[in-house]
Design a protein around this motif. Sequence first.
Motif, mmCIF file in Angstrom:
data_model
loop_
_atom_site.group_PDB
_atom_site.id
_atom_site.type_symbol
_atom_site.label_atom_id
_atom_site.label_comp_id
_atom_site.label_asym_id
_atom_site.label_seq_id
_atom_site.Cartn_x
_atom_site.Cartn_y
_atom_site.Cartn_z
ATOM 1 N N ALA A 129 0.675 -1.418 -0.260
ATOM 2 C CA ALA A 129 -0.196 -0.640 0.461
ATOM 3 C C ALA A 129 1.200 1.615 0.077
ATOM 4 O O ALA A 129 -0.094 2.476 -0.282
ATOM 5 N N GLU A 130 1.854 1.083 0.483
ATOM 6 C CA GLU A 130 3.264 2.355 0.428
ATOM 7 C C GLU A 130 3.644 2.550 -0.724
ATOM 8 O O GLU A 130 5.137 2.978 -0.535
ATOM 9 N N GLY A 131 4.120 1.715 -2.008
ATOM 10 C CA GLY A 131 3.844 1.426 -3.069
ATOM 11 C C GLY A 131 5.619 0.696 -3.215
ATOM 12 O O GLY A 131 6.622 0.492 -3.867
ATOM 13 N N VAL A 132 5.926 -0.399 -2.317
ATOM 14 C CA VAL A 132 6.484 -0.924 -2.232
ATOM 15 C C VAL A 132 5.825 -2.635 -3.364
ATOM 16 O O VAL A 132 5.456 -3.143 -3.617
ATOM 17 N N THR A 133 7.089 -2.423 -4.598
ATOM 18 C CA THR A 133 7.044 -3.656 -5.239
ATOM 19 C C THR A 133 8.238 -4.632 -5.507
ATOM 20 O O THR A 133 7.057 -5.759 -6.042
ATOM 21 N N ALA A 134 9.152 -4.436 -4.883
ATOM 22 C CA ALA A 134 10.374 -5.591 -4.209
ATOM 23 C C ALA A 134 10.367 -5.788 -2.803
ATOM 24 O O ALA A 134 10.839 -4.936 -2.731
ATOM 25 N N ILE A 135 10.001 -6.812 -2.679
ATOM 26 C CA ILE A 135 10.275 -7.011 -1.199
ATOM 27 C C ILE A 135 12.017 -8.186 -0.570
ATOM 28 O O ILE A 135 11.349 -9.240 -1.544
ATOM 29 N N GLU A 136 12.398 -8.965 -0.248
ATOM 30 C CA GLU A 136 13.081 -9.244 0.710
ATOM 31 C C GLU A 136 12.163 -10.294 1.896
ATOM 32 O O GLU A 136 11.764 -9.317 2.684
ATOM 33 N N ILE A 137 12.423 -11.792 1.502
ATOM 34 C CA ILE A 137 11.856 -12.038 3.105
ATOM 35 C C ILE A 137 13.164 -13.026 3.577
ATOM 36 O O ILE A 137 12.786 -13.836 2.485
ATOM 37 N N LYS A 138 12.824 -13.097 4.777
ATOM 38 C CA LYS A 138 14.140 -13.988 5.148
ATOM 39 C C LYS A 138 13.474 -15.191 6.379
ATOM 40 O O LYS A 138 12.048 -15.100 6.519
ATOM 41 N N SER A 139 13.885 -16.401 5.821
ATOM 42 C CA SER A 139 12.973 -17.739 6.653
ATOM 43 C C SER A 139 14.136 -17.300 8.352
ATOM 44 O O SER A 139 13.989 -16.235 8.393
ATOM 45 N N GLY A 140 14.294 -17.963 9.046
ATOM 46 C CA GLY A 140 15.032 -17.611 10.528
ATOM 47 C C GLY A 140 14.191 -17.844 11.555
ATOM 48 O O GLY A 140 14.806 -18.255 12.728
ATOM 49 N N TYR A 141 13.062 -18.623 11.678
ATOM 50 C CA TYR A 141 11.742 -18.800 13.044
ATOM 51 C C TYR A 141 11.588 -20.341 12.633
ATOM 52 O O TYR A 141 10.465 -21.012 13.330
ATOM 53 N N GLY A 142 12.612 -21.258 11.645
ATOM 54 C CA GLY A 142 11.973 -22.306 11.414
ATOM 55 C C GLY A 142 13.278 -23.172 12.574
ATOM 56 O O GLY A 142 12.743 -24.602 13.167
ATOM 57 N N LEU A 143 14.062 -22.843 11.515
ATOM 58 C CA LEU A 143 15.385 -23.151 12.169
ATOM 59 C C LEU A 143 15.613 -25.427 11.875
ATOM 60 O O LEU A 143 15.977 -25.390 13.463
ATOM 61 N N ASP A 144 14.637 -25.754 11.371
ATOM 62 C CA ASP A 144 14.994 -26.972 11.661
ATOM 63 C C ASP A 144 14.507 -27.102 9.572
ATOM 64 O O ASP A 144 14.373 -25.843 9.896
ATOM 65 N N ARG A 145 15.085 -28.109 9.339
ATOM 66 C CA ARG A 145 15.205 -28.059 7.517
ATOM 67 C C ARG A 145 13.436 -28.267 7.040
ATOM 68 O O ARG A 145 12.907 -27.190 6.316
ATOM 69 N N ASP A 146 12.449 -28.762 7.961
ATOM 70 C CA ASP A 146 10.977 -28.701 7.220
ATOM 71 C C ASP A 146 10.823 -27.408 7.362
ATOM 72 O O ASP A 146 9.759 -26.627 6.679
ATOM 73 N N ASN A 147 10.889 -26.858 9.041
ATOM 74 C CA ASN A 147 9.800 -25.488 9.212
ATOM 75 C C ASN A 147 10.518 -24.217 8.021
ATOM 76 O O ASN A 147 10.704 -23.592 8.186
ATOM 77 N N GLU A 148 12.019 -24.761 7.936
ATOM 78 C CA GLU A 148 12.867 -23.585 7.552
ATOM 79 C C GLU A 148 12.033 -23.453 5.603
ATOM 80 O O GLU A 148 11.844 -22.280 5.233
ATOM 81 N N LEU A 149 12.516 -24.287 5.085
ATOM 82 C CA LEU A 149 11.887 -24.611 4.168
ATOM 83 C C LEU A 149 10.080 -24.280 3.758
ATOM 84 O O LEU A 149 9.800 -23.633 2.946
ATOM 85 N N LYS A 150 9.488 -25.147 4.934
ATOM 86 C CA LYS A 150 8.081 -23.933 5.142
ATOM 87 C C LYS A 150 8.196 -22.485 4.952
ATOM 88 O O LYS A 150 7.201 -21.836 4.303
ATOM 89 N N MET A 151 9.050 -21.770 5.886
ATOM 90 C CA MET A 151 8.654 -20.385 5.440
ATOM 91 C C MET A 151 9.693 -20.401 4.051
ATOM 92 O O MET A 151 8.377 -19.163 3.491
ATOM 93 N N LEU A 152 10.210 -20.406 3.606
ATOM 94 C CA LEU A 152 10.732 -20.063 2.311
ATOM 95 C C LEU A 152 9.498 -20.107 0.948
ATOM 96 O O LEU A 152 9.209 -20.032 0.356
ATOM 97 N N ARG A 153 8.365 -21.465 1.078
ATOM 98 C CA ARG A 153 8.016 -21.793 0.634
ATOM 99 C C ARG A 153 6.766 -20.908 0.677
ATOM 100 O O ARG A 153 5.731 -20.052 0.083
ATOM 101 N N VAL A 154 6.224 -20.163 1.832
ATOM 102 C CA VAL A 154 5.390 -18.940 2.166
ATOM 103 C C VAL A 154 5.394 -17.785 1.239
ATOM 104 O O VAL A 154 4.795 -16.918 0.338
ATOM 105 N N ALA A 155 6.420 -17.871 1.165
ATOM 106 C CA ALA A 155 6.972 -16.735 0.945
ATOM 107 C C ALA A 155 7.309 -16.098 -0.591
ATOM 108 O O ALA A 155 6.848 -15.622 -1.388
#
Length: 409
Positions: A137-163
Amino acid sequence: MAVIDTQGWTRLIRNAAVATCTDGRPYGLIPKGAIALAGSRIAWVGARKELPAELPKNVAHTDARGALVTPGLIDCHTHLIWAGSRYREFEQRLQGASYEDIARAGGGIASTVTATRAASEGDLLTLAMGRAAKLVAEGVTAIEIKSGYGLDRDNELKMLRVARTLGKRLSLTVRTTLLAAHTVPPEFKDRSDDYINCVCDEILPAAAAEGLADAVDAYCDNIGFTTAQVERVFMRAQELGLAVKLHAEQFSNQQGAALAAKFKALSADHLEHLDKDGVQAMATARTVAVLLPGAYSYLRETKLPPIELLRVHRVPIAIASDLNPGSAPLASLMLNMHLACTQFGLTTEEALLGVTRHAARALGLRKERGTIEPGKVADLVIWNAEHPAELAAQFGLVRPAAVLRNGAA
Ligand code: DI6
Ligand code: FE
């Protein structure tokens, strides 16, 4: 005057104050300018009076009525996928506890890890979309999104898939960053080297194999990882062909920025405790300094990043939101532009370049985005403002009147 080839033009934005964010003049500003698009790309930008009299018949016309046009804004550092809330920590800090105290007592990032692991992909997507929508809504057209709240393989990949899904659902370019080396998860308590083995041997290769990570980040600090540990993560990332970036020198000087520069990192971020050697190393590597004034303010920090040294050494400075539940639950890139000026002493021009041109570089997108130049992707914002200084000078008052993404409204 060179003849302008108008073939292929599909849209002309006229009557605009165009902040191209290129070199040569402040903001790259063309006060009475026009921008021609060819499909999803910028075909031409210049002064209104340079426009040829004859234009192809089927060109669509947009009259900006004197309004400011900038590149789409880019938020190059966010952690906007999380579950749970850390409002209690805000209260604790107001009563005198520090961010580090809370982290060492098992709160902080670890508490968000518990909540995020428990959340489904669908729930995380809903939460994250709501936050990202505030930026859009502020005119942002590109963002970076980090994982880092999963801290195991499945949960880190889960975060990246959501991104990745979020980028498809919203009108937004998303660059993903694997931040598995964010903190030591509870199952590796007091075994941080073993966790780094897991990051290098298991999590990183899995993310790379599924094409889920565009870059790799780590948290280098007293409450994070040592430079020796980060170096192992970076070496693995390099083997897998992934770009690196680093949370460095936020609460203490670990020489993290110099390490990042050694690996030709896209960016080193935070940097309040950066010293001259670190600045010089970053300058040589053309590593972007990503400053996060919202986190600085939210944690009521007092040590300023070495802005003047960064300027003298011509290190590109980007500004980002750091949007996260602990140190920056502030869903506004424009607030960060404002704070960059009031808290860090940046000029309004530096603030704008920090969320456009230099932010694009921090994401490895500098050839495609971040400025208004022929050949670049037509991510553009038409504002309810006339001058680029207005974006940082007022908060909550300046809004996009229209946003074009890939040349389309
Ligand atoms: N960026 C980070 O990754 C940490 N602080 C920061 O500014 C942790 C964010 C958090 O507390 O959850
Ligand atoms: Fe961060």
